[in-house]
Design a protein around this motif. Structure first.
Motif: not given
Length: 938
Positions: A458-459, A716-720, A741-744, A751-757
């Motif tokens: 759940r993003f 924090h890891e791949e989730i936050t 939930g657990g997503g990476d 839209n071309g940008t990684m969510l962690n960015q």
């Protein structure tokens, strides 16, 4: 029984027969209004005595009013309504703010003798009592406006005390349902419904009692207030269907106008509603209405077919007289037929009373009832673009004791108290924050999910901006759609949780802080007098122990190796460097010299708790790099504290609160206090500016507008992921990650940008907006003592036992690491090597000592000797692998080759089996080492 002790029910219950009831009613009314009337009946005397003994003073409580949330435009100072919270949609107006035609419509249809009687319509009341005595289904009306006003006041008093009642067992404990919820005995809705029922539909003796009490109060009101005051009070309190109360709200709700601008036709429609408001309301789809028993009926004639039961004689008469056509008749009745019939009655009464002309009557009669519904702007869902800010403010009101001692009291104040809440929201910042959030952060429905892209759970994403010098919250944005509807709670697109808040204000648990939490280690480092330019061993290695004076020291009994982001091997470096690059092992090295308990206390002083309100937990190495679940609000304020020279200001969402009359009320107490020494804060700001500088981990979020900015990234890891930054004026915290939930998010793009960015462009855009709205200056200069490079004398421990060497170095303030055995000429087991070597080094350095294997030999100095002599000397020293090195030609006429030096160099301690080469000079480097065949050597 004395007359003073007799109840109305007892007296009236003892009156036998229709004649007796009628006589009693007439005598009571006459005696009250015209005291000169002779009284001869004993029953009548007792009734009058009882009537006189009824309570006569009716306290007029403040009306139930909506509470209003406002945002103020800083450029104009003008407040704008965000939304309202209400049980009753009411907007009281003054007498001159109502079109006189509305008074005419009401009085002609409800109380034509209003200005002549003394509070009771003798004829109408007598008729109602006689009708009730015959056994009517409901108590008859025909009450005066004063009596109807009394009835509405009593209903409101009842409603203000209406509460949910829960079932309790024999011990007084609330009974629970299977799901753990409290078992309801009487719901609040049922309690409210009962207030209406008791006041309007009581039968028999109870009905007489109610009627008599209304009469008693009405007479008292007429003695205290003017006719106009009572009439205005009635129009401001009475119900017009559903939650619509008062003439101003009714005009807006049904016709999108004001009470001052009502037409004759509209006024007659609204006047007709008051008799049975829910049966004549015109805001339901397809004309549907709700009767008192909750069943649905239809007030609209479908397809132009007029309800055969509708009394439309008035329209028929106009057709007969030729004043309207048959088509006009059908057009007028093609709609809310029952309401139209009622409106025609009101119009006819107005015409009979001379309040309108015949032309006005025809014009209004032929007008089809045409609602133009403008529902009340209520609830945070109607605070478009600022829903989550609104919800945060709402939670403050529902949870802060400033608004009541109990949750029930606070809820009632919000829904009924007529508060004017002026929030701290800056519409400029809020609009920018929500716009950029929508641009970069997808909702769950927009998430790309496929075989090559894992679902991110759940993003969620949120940002919060706080004025550093006051704690005023300027904006809260979020990527989800707002809804408090439980039916959509499982839809990840919707949420009522305020991700920026905590469990108390926002109903959110917070998120792992990641490296933003390193702030508190940095501050504690500086508070202990350490410099940001001390050199520490931030290389990747096992950290064995951390001091914790609160909960006991932590030991790494399993030799866990906690790594840096991206496989970074770490470095020998300084806190300045560790902060800019967010190096985990660097902060471990800092914390190793501190106390985890002190780091926790720093976080607490700076207003950071876990999302559930408990103190943060610092029990292991991981807690240093942000395993605590904290709120973005708290982190924004913590960094604001650094920007504000160590002054912490509690976050506040409310600037001012007034009652419905504009009188200021107490608001939640929020204070500012110095929690960090200014020199420490200034030095921390100095280090944190490196994060936003070129090469820093947060440089992508630099607003690029030349505003000095400090900040910190967090993962924090791949989730936050986090980005927190602040000028000297405004701090903004941006969080992006998985709500649950657990997503990476490091492998999912939008839209071309990684969510962690996406934290970077979101934070950058918001901070640019606040920098323009709140221009900021430079941070205070750092403390020279906390930024100087500190050097100390490192002693030589070569030849010492390992334990003695370790104790000596630790006593001198160095961290000691034990390396592998080294080739050394020191006794086996003693210190054979140390790195760095003796001399001036940075304070706090880590020194590695290596035990000697006893197999090391020091290379002798053979320079200047003949090449043969040099090699012989080396072999005699114990080296068995000696060979020629590099030859350098010479023109000095010397026939013998001479040694220049060795490799390894003289004095180097190496293993006896190491290869030693001898560099030399010779007149002929091509002649076999410069040697020639002399006599006798053939």
């Amino acid at each position: 029984m004395p007359d003073t002790k007799r109840t109305a029910t007892g007296v009236l219950g003892g009156l036998a027969g229709l004649v007796g009831l009628s006589a009693a009613a007439g005598v009571l009314i006459a005696a009250t209004v015209t005291p000169a009337v002779a009284i001869t009946s004993t029953a009548a005397e007792r009734a009058i005595t009882m009537f006189d003994n009824l309570p006569s003073v009716l306290e007029l409580d403040k009306l139930m009013l909506p509470s209003n949330f406002y945002a103020t435009d800083p450029t104009t100072g003008q407040p704008t309504l965000m939304t309202q919270f209400l049980e009753q949609d009411r907007a009281p107006v003054g007498f001159d703010q109502i079109n006189p035609v509305m008074y005419d419509a009401l009085l002609s249809s409800e109380d034509p003798r209003y200005y002549q009687h003394g509070g009771i319509d003798l004829i109408g009341t007598a008729r109602a009592l006689l009708s009730n005595a015959k056994g009517g289904a409901e108590t008859q009306g025909a009450s005066s406006i004063s009596q109807q006003y009394v009835k509405n006041v009593l209903i409101q008093k009842c409603e203000q005390g209406a509460k949910t009642e829960y079932e309790v067992d024999k011990d007084g404990n609330v009974v629970l349902n299977e799901d753990g919820s409290q078992k309801v005995k009487i719901s609040r809705d049922d309690a409210l419904r009962k207030c209406w029922t008791d006041a309007t539909t009581a039968k028999g003796a109870e009905g007489y009692t109610r009627k008599l009490q209304e009469m008693r109060y009405a007479i008292s009101l007429e003695q205290k207030y003017s006719k106009n005051d009572i009439l205005l009070g009635y129009l401001n309190i009475t119900n017009f269907g559903g939650v619509t109360y008062g003439i101003e709200s009714a005009a807006r709700q049904y016709f999108s106008t004001t009470a001052a601008n009502l037409t004759v036709a509209q006024a007659a429609t609204l006047a007709g509603m008051v008799q049975n408001p829910n049966n004549y309301r015109i805001d339901k789809p397809e004309g549907s209405i709700w009767s008192n028993d909750g069943t649905t009926s239809f007030n609209k004639a479908p397809d132009g077919v007029i309800d055969e039961g509708a009394n439309l004689v008035a329209l028929d008469n106009l057709v007969t007289s030729g004043e309207i056509t048959e088509e006009q008749k059908f057009a007028a009745a093609d709609g809310y037929t029952s309401t139209k019939v009622r409106q025609l009655y009101v119009l006819s009464r107005m015409l009979d009373d001379g309040k309108i002309t015949h032309e006005q009557y025809v014009e209004a009669a032929v007008w089809p009832i045409t609602p133009a519904v403008t529902p009340p702007k209520t609830g945070c869902q109607n605070s478009v673009g600022s829903e989550y800010f609104c919800q945060y403010v709402k939670d403050v009101i529902l949870n802060d004791p400033a608004f009541g001692d109990t949750p029930e009291a606070r809820q009632e104040l919000l829904a009924r108290g007529g508060l004017n809440v002026y929030t701290t929201m800056d519409p400029r910042v809020q609009a920018s924050a929500q716009s950029v959030m929508t641009q970069y952060a997808p909702s769950a429905a927009d998430m790309p999910i496929g075989r090559t892209v894992p679902s991110p759970g759940r993003f969620g994403a949120t940002s919060v901006s706080i004025e550093a010098t006051t704690g005023r919250i300027l904006a809260i944005s979020q990527n989800t759609k707002f809804s408090e509807d439980a039916s959509v709670s499982s839809d990840p697109n919707y949420s009522s949780l305020v991700f920026a808040g905590d469990a108390t204000y926002g109903n959110s648990r917070g998120f792992p802080a990641g490296s933003t939490f390193k702030l508190f280690t940095l501050v504690d480092w500086l508070e202990k007098g350490h410099s940001v330019n001390e050199t520490l061993n931030g290389t990747l290695h096992v950290f064995k122990k951390m001091k914790n004076s609160c909960e006991g020291d932590w030991y790494n009994t399993s030799n866990d190796l906690i790594k840096n982001f991206g496989g970074n091997k770490g470095r020998m470096g300084t806190p300045m460097q560790f902060t800019a690059s967010s190096l985990n092992t660097g902060f471990f090295a800092m914390a190793e010299k501190l106390d985890l308990c002190d780091i926790k206390n720093v976080a607490t002083r700076m207003g950071v708790t876990q999302g559930n309100g408990k103190e943060v937990s610092m029990t292991n190495l991981n807690s240093i790099i942000g395993t605590n679940f904290v709120s973005p609000m708290a982190m924004a304020e913590a960094y604001a504290t650094i920007a504000n020279n160590g002054m912490y200001c509690q976050p506040q969402a409310i600037d001012r609160v007034t009652d419905s009359e504009g009188v200021d009320l107490p608001k939640p107490t929020r204070t500012c206090s110095q929690v960090i020494a200014p020199n420490v804060a200034a030095t921390a700001a100095y280090a944190l500016q490196g994060v936003l500088a070129s090469g820093g981990s947060g440089s992508a979020a630099n607003p690029g507008d030349r505003t000095p900015t400090l900040g910190k990234t967090g993962t924090h890891e791949e989730i936050t992921t986090w980005m927190v930054q602040s000028s000297t004026r405004v701090s903004t915290a941006t969080w992006v990650g998985n709500v649950d939930g657990g997503g990476d998010i490091t492998k999912t793009r939008y839209n071309g940008t990684m969510l962690n960015q996406i934290r970077f462009p979101i934070s950058k855009a918001i901070q640019r907006t606040v920098d323009a709205a709140y221009p900021a200056g430079a941070f205070a200069a750092p403390d020279n003592e906390l930024t100087k490079v500190q050097t100390v004398q490192l002693p030589s421990v070569l030849g010492m036992t390992m334990d003695a060497a370790k104790a000596t170095l630790e006593e001198a303030g160095f961290t000691v690491e034990i390396g592998p055995e080294a080739d050394s000429n020191q006794p086996a087991g003693s210190v054979g090597a140390q790195n760095p070597g003796a001399g001036e080094v940075a304070g706090g350095s880590t020194v590695t000592i290596n035990p000697s294997n006893g197999a090391g030999i020091s290379v002798p100095d053979v320079s200047g000797r003949t090449l043969d002599d040099a090699k012989r000397t080396l072999r005699q020293a114990g080296f068995g692998n000696v060979s020629d090195g590099t030859c350098t030609p010479t023109n000095d006429g010397s026939k013998d080759a001479k040694a220049k030096g060795t490799n390894p160099a003289a004095g180097t301690v190496v293993n006896r089996n190491a290869s030693i080469t001898v560099d030399y000079t010779a007149s002929d480097c091509n002649g076999g080492g410069g040697r020639t065949n002399g006599p006798g050597n053939g």
